[in-house]
Enzyme design. Structure first.
Site: not given
Ligand code: IDP
Ligand code: MG
Length: 152
Positions: A11, A51, A59, A87, A93, A104, A114, A117, A128
């Protein structure tokens, strides 16, 4: 036999912080094969599709704003079990919950920053990869040390 592939993207925070080389190294070191890589600033359309599953979350707009704010390094990696393994190498996450030793866990504190992706399942990986890459951008190749890596 179909070889498993996953989509990974460093990212904008990872690119801005100069973490590209360190992150690539984790996956090379593990033994996965890089089959596509490019740097791009994603369009809002691409980011929203990528997304899309989160479109109703509070968010979402901030996430799209952030992911389109600068260059991303998009990649396809290949290997047995690469989706789940990537993963695990990436970590949870929420970076504060990610284990030390994960990307992370080692490089981030904020859920919105973070660093990387990774696709979470075969269906999302296929979706994707097709969203970010054309088939011409993905290279089929055999590492010259392939026989040392896997029992064939
Ligand atoms: P992942 O990247 O571990 O698969 P996901 O739940 O798919 O996590 O969420 C996608 C991205 O959205 C996360 O990597 C993070 O950057 C962002 N995100 C997820 N939950 C939150 C939140 O509660 N607040 C702010 N950003 C979030
Ligand atoms: Mg995800």
């Amino acid at each position: 036999m179909t070889v498993e592939r996953t989509f990974l993207a460093i990212k904008p925070d990872g690119v801005q912080r100069g973490l590209v080389g360190k992150i690539l190294n984790r996956f090379e070191q593990k033994g996965f094969k890089l089959v596509a890589l490019k740097q791009l600033i994603p369009s809002r359309d691409l980011a929203k599709k990528h997304y899309g599953v989160h479109q109703d979350r509070p968010f979402f707009k901030g996430l799209v704003d952030f992911i389109t704010s600068g260059p991303v390094v998009a990649m396809v990696w290949e290997g047995d079990g690469v989706i789940t393994s990537a993963r695990r190498l990436i970590g949870a996450t929420k970076p504060l919950e990610a284990e030390p030793g994960t990307i992370r866990g080692d490089f981030a504190v904020d859920i919105g920053r973070n660093v990387i992706h990774g696709s979470d399942a075969p269906e999302t990986a296929n979706f994707e990869i097709g969203l970010w890459f054309t088939s011409e951008e993905i290279n089929d190749w055999t590492p010259s040390d392939q026989l040392w890596r896997v029992e064939s």
